[in-house]
Design a protein around this motif. Structure first.
Motif, PDB file in Angstrom:
ATOM      1  N   ARG A 119       0.823  -1.225   0.000  1.00 60.27           N
ATOM      2  CA  ARG A 119       0.000   0.000   0.000  1.00 60.27           C
ATOM      3  C   ARG A 119       0.851   1.267   0.000  1.00 60.27           C
ATOM      4  O   ARG A 119       0.610   2.207   0.761  1.00 60.27           O
ATOM      5  N   ILE A 120       1.913   1.273  -0.804  1.00 64.02           N
ATOM      6  CA  ILE A 120       2.742   2.463  -0.938  1.00 64.02           C
ATOM      7  C   ILE A 120       2.188   3.272  -2.113  1.00 64.02           C
ATOM      8  O   ILE A 120       1.852   2.697  -3.136  1.00 64.02           O
ATOM      9  N   PRO A 121       2.065   4.586  -1.986  1.00 64.25           N
ATOM     10  CA  PRO A 121       1.591   5.394  -3.123  1.00 64.25           C
ATOM     11  C   PRO A 121       2.491   5.180  -4.342  1.00 64.25           C
ATOM     12  O   PRO A 121       3.717   5.092  -4.200  1.00 64.25           O
ATOM     13  N   PRO A 122       1.908   5.095  -5.552  1.00 61.44           N
ATOM     14  CA  PRO A 122       2.682   4.763  -6.752  1.00 61.44           C
ATOM     15  C   PRO A 122       3.912   5.655  -6.963  1.00 61.44           C
ATOM     16  O   PRO A 122       4.963   5.164  -7.380  1.00 61.44           O
ATOM     17  N   ILE A 123       3.796   6.949  -6.677  1.00 61.65           N
ATOM     18  CA  ILE A 123       4.936   7.837  -6.902  1.00 61.65           C
ATOM     19  C   ILE A 123       6.140   7.364  -6.099  1.00 61.65           C
ATOM     20  O   ILE A 123       7.252   7.229  -6.613  1.00 61.65           O
ATOM     21  N   ILE A 124       5.912   7.065  -4.820  1.00 62.03           N
ATOM     22  CA  ILE A 124       7.013   6.655  -3.955  1.00 62.03           C
ATOM     23  C   ILE A 124       7.448   5.234  -4.277  1.00 62.03           C
ATOM     24  O   ILE A 124       8.643   4.935  -4.334  1.00 62.03           O
ATOM     25  N   ALA A 125       6.486   4.352  -4.535  1.00 63.49           N
ATOM     26  CA  ALA A 125       6.821   2.957  -4.821  1.00 63.49           C
ATOM     27  C   ALA A 125       7.707   2.857  -6.052  1.00 63.49           C
ATOM     28  O   ALA A 125       8.772   2.229  -6.024  1.00 63.49           O
ATOM     29  N   THR A 126       7.307   3.518  -7.153  1.00 65.23           N
ATOM     30  CA  THR A 126       8.076   3.365  -8.388  1.00 65.23           C
ATOM     31  C   THR A 126       9.403   4.114  -8.299  1.00 65.23           C
ATOM     32  O   THR A 126      10.408   3.667  -8.850  1.00 65.23           O
TER      33      THR A 126
END
Lengths: 315, 485
Positions: A119-126
């Motif tokens: 459940r990490i926001p996509p901006i931070i995850a990618t």
């Protein structure tokens, strides 16, 4: 009258007009000398932009917060691993291509796993995943540049009647993406999710499956782009993806796709990719220094986005 | 100084069109201080448009608006409206979901400013909530997006009645009770009477004719963008109102339909239990219409979603489609046309190989537009060009048109007019007779009378299980409240 109105309402129109305007301005400055070559180069470099922008477009269309910032790292990893595996041998090209696509897919799976399971926001995850991919690329070949097999290099630089072959290939790819966006269950699903994720789920759309497929598709296209770009530029370099981070997003937005999601179009990607390349060419031709060039690039991108929204941009 | 008997608002020949749709065709009205003014009419008759003009959200194409004897037509805007004491509670709720109740109150009351604004905003909205909806159970620090639609509606209403620097002289309530259960609706209407007796003016829009007749002093009936009847409330009856609106007089809901036998003969297709320790479980048999009753927000929606998701512990024998009640957050795709919004539920039917056949999808949407009577020139118009009730019809068309065996409906009649309701009831009964199963959450007693079996919810659990023959309003209400409350 109504046909003209329809044309004016097309979201891709402004990107194409912008590309045409900067090309004409360059041609006027040089009295038309070399403007054919400029166009040919724009088609080649534009093609690389469009490959990654196609994937980014589907991701951004998924709705607010969805963006893939691991594209440059994914390109570098796919480029280095496939070049080193092929080792310059022509017979290994199919394996190298498959490997590049597989690395892309694996990157996509990793990205989506971080987004979905942790459940990490996509901006931070990618973005954080891209550090891992980039490090993997460095570790894999210790920064050495391995030359691509000759047939691959020839293929990426080939021209038919003056038109780069790779541009034709990417135009076909864009046509396929257009059909996927507008005429398949998957495309409808992506657009619906981007407008209202909960409503999409309650309308029977398999939201998580489509999101997963989109992140994988985007990374696989980045892998393909890395493979072709390494072939084109004489080998994979560790910084080969650098300029694709911002430009993949800029091309999507200038092309008329909504940053807020739920609305996308493919023709605009080509217009925007040509525009971006021609803009830099124009500023070079005018003899602008690096600093001025970047300031003007930024200002002109803002101008096109405002024009494309017809001055009625809603916040 | 204005004479107290002078109209507070005077509309003269107000017209408004949206593209090809003429929403208002020359409306003239006077609103007096100290009266409750009722407005009824079909979906798309122009009620919401009229209210949006009054509240400054829309500019009239022609005609004039006077407030307290002053012509405000030029430059009329929501800010001007508020300055003149005109407040509006919209059918589509206008709270910011990411802010708390108190912060939302601050937005429309800019007079609350400076150090300690948060405390004053809390006091303002909290007191008004206590006054209008005693026992509301809302904390002023709750984030609005986490509240049920009924509680959001309460906050919105309380915010409109709250007074800071600009007084509230005219309060417009657009379908205020459609998201409220009967108890909360009763509290609101009592407050409206108190407010009107204190000299305020209320414009009440509702499809529930009983509450219009019982609360208003005067009633106007709208049809096709114009006022077709205007009289004291005592001059109307339920039937004369319906007749003026232009629909066939309401038939009494089909009495016990002699379908109790379904329970014994037809196979069970749904079995579900709310996630609560002490609860009955819900069962639906093939071809049944099963009602989920109780006050609003008692776990009915959660159970419907559980069935829709085929959640663990829930047995569902067939495909499920859902009709959203909270259409903005659960139903509508705002950038799409009516056709795209209807066909999204059944896209698989329009596949040629891998590709969608848009012509077939459009023809399908067109057929449903005719069948369910969506008021629009064509289905290629944007979904947001429709009035709220017509958007709801599109959501019905989406679910009824989908290839589903079971249809779950989440209080789906919000903002739908009387005539359409009757048609949709008939459609539901037809589809049930053909073997489809319906789970129908509703807070309206009239709709429960269309059900074969009713389960009453309270605090997340099912507390009563009533076959049609045993279901009375009294028993439903009785089960809705705790014995000790």
């Amino acid at each position: 009258m109504s046909a003209a109105r329809r044309l004016l309402g097309q979201p891709w129109l402004w990107a194409w007009l912008g590309a045409l305007a900067v090309w004409l301005a360059t041609a006027a400055y040089t009295d038309g000398k070399g403007s054919g070559e400029v166009l040919s180069a724009a088609l080649t470099f534009g093609a690389f932009f469009v490959i990654v922008a196609l994937g980014q477009m589907f991701v951004i269309t998924l709705g607010p917060g969805n963006v893939d910032l691991s594209i440059p790292a994914c390109m570098t990893l796919a480029g280095t691993v496939s070049m080193k595996t092929m080792g310059g041998a022509a017979g290994m090209i199919p394996l190298g291509l498959a490997l590049a696509l597989a690395i892309g897919a694996a990157v996509g799976v990793t990205n989506f796993a971080l987004i979905r399971l942790l459940r990490i926001p996509p901006i931070i995850a990618t973005l954080s995943a891209s550090f891992i991919f980039q490090s993997a690329a460095i570790w894999w070949n210790r920064g050495l540049r391995v030359k691509p097999p000759q047939p691959l290099a020839d293929f990426t630089t080939a021209k038919i009647a003056g038109i780069p072959f790779i541009a034709i290939l990417v135009i076909v790819l864009a046509l396929v993406a257009h059909v996927v966006l507008t005429r398949t269950l998957y495309g409808r699903g992506v657009i619906a999710i981007g407008q209202n994720m909960r409503a999409a789920h309650l309308a029977g759309i398999r939201v998580e499956r489509i999101r997963a497929a989109t992140y994988i598709l985007c990374a696989a296209l980045a892998g393909l782009c890395g493979f072709l770009l390494a072939g084109f530029s004489g080998g994979a370099a560790l910084n080969m993806g650098e300029e694709y981070l911002l430009s993949s997003i800029a091309v999507v937005v200038i092309g008329g796709t909504s940053v807020a999601g739920g609305f996308a179009n493919v023709p605009g990607l080509w217009g925007a990719a040509l525009f971006l390349f021609l803009l830099v060419t124009m500023l070079n031709t005018f003899g602008a220094g690096a600093g001025l060039r970047m300031v003007l690039t930024g200002l002109i991108i803002i101008g096109v986005i405002v024009a494309a929204s017809g001055g009625t941009r809603k916040t | 100084m204005t004479n107290p008997s002078d109209p507070i608002i005077r509309l003269r020949g107000v017209e408004k069109s949206f593209g090809a749709v003429r929403a208002l065709a020359g409306v003239s009205l006077d609103l007096a201080p100290g009266e409750c003014f009722g407005l009824v009419g079909h979906n798309g008759a122009g009620k919401s448009t009229l209210m949006n003009l009054l509240s400054g959200n829309l500019r009239p194409d022609s005609g004039s608006i006077e407030i307290g004897g002053q012509d405000v037509t030029a430059g009329y805007s929501p800010q001007v409206a508020v300055r003149h004491g005109v407040r509006c509670v919209y059918q589509e709720l206008s709270l910011c979901p990411n802010l708390t109740v108190a912060e939302n109150a601050r937005i429309t009351h800019p007079a609350i400013a400076g150090i300690g604004w948060r405390r004053r905003a809390r006091a303002l909205i909290g007191e008004m909530l206590d006054r209008v909806f005693p026992g509301h159970g809302i904390s002023t620090d709750d984030v609005t997006g986490d509240l049920s639609i009924a509680r959001r509606q309460m906050v919105e209403i309380a915010r409109a009645f709250a007074v800071t620097e600009a007084e509230a002289r005219v309060v417009i309530l657009d379908e205020p009770t459609s998201s409220l259960d009967s108890v909360a609706a009763g509290k609101l209407l009592a407050h409206v009477r108190r407010y009107v007796e204190g000299g305020g003016t209320v414009v009440l829009i509702s499809h529930l004719l009983g509450e219009i007749l019982g609360t208003c002093d005067r009633i106007a009936v709208m049809r096709d963008g114009g006022v077709v009847a205007l009289d004291a409330a005592s001059g109307f009856t339920r039937n004369s109102l319906v007749a003026a609106m232009g629909s066939v007089a309401e038939t009494a809901p089909a009495a016990a339909r002699g379908r109790a036998a379904l329970r014994d003969s037809a196979p069970k297709v749904v079995e579900a239990r709310p996630a609560r320790p002490e609860t009955l479980s819900l069962a639906a048999h093939k071809g049944e219409v099963v009602g989920l009753a109780g006050l609003s927000g008692q776990g009915q929606t959660e159970l419907l979603v559980q069935v829709f998701d085929h959640a663990a512990g829930t047995q569902v024998g067939g495909k499920v489609a859902l009709v959203a009640g909270d259409r903005q957050s659960d139903g509508i795709f705002p950038l799409w046309s009516i056709s795209q919004n209807i066909s999204i539920g059944s896209l698989r039917q329009f596949l040629n190989g891998f590709l969608l056949d848009h012509d077939r999808a459009d023809a399908f949407a067109e057929k449903w537009k005719e069948r369910i009577g969506i008021r629009t020139p064509d289905v290629f118009q944007p979904i947001l060009s429709l009035s709220g009730g017509n958007q709801q019809k599109a959501l019905f068309a989406r679910a009824l048109g989908a290839p589903a065996d079971i249809i779950v409906m989440d209080d789906p009649m919000r903002g739908v007019d009387v005539g359409t309701k009757q048609e949709v009831y008939a459609m539901i009964r037809d589809e049930a007779a053909r073997g489809r199963t319906f789970l129908w959450y509703t807070t309206e007693m009239d709709e429960l009378r269309n059900c074969d079996h009713v389960y009453v919810f309270r605090e997340g659990a099912i507390v009563a299980d009533l076959p049609r023959a045993e279901m009375t309003e009294e028993r439903v209400l009785h089960a809705s409240f705790r014995a000790d409350a």
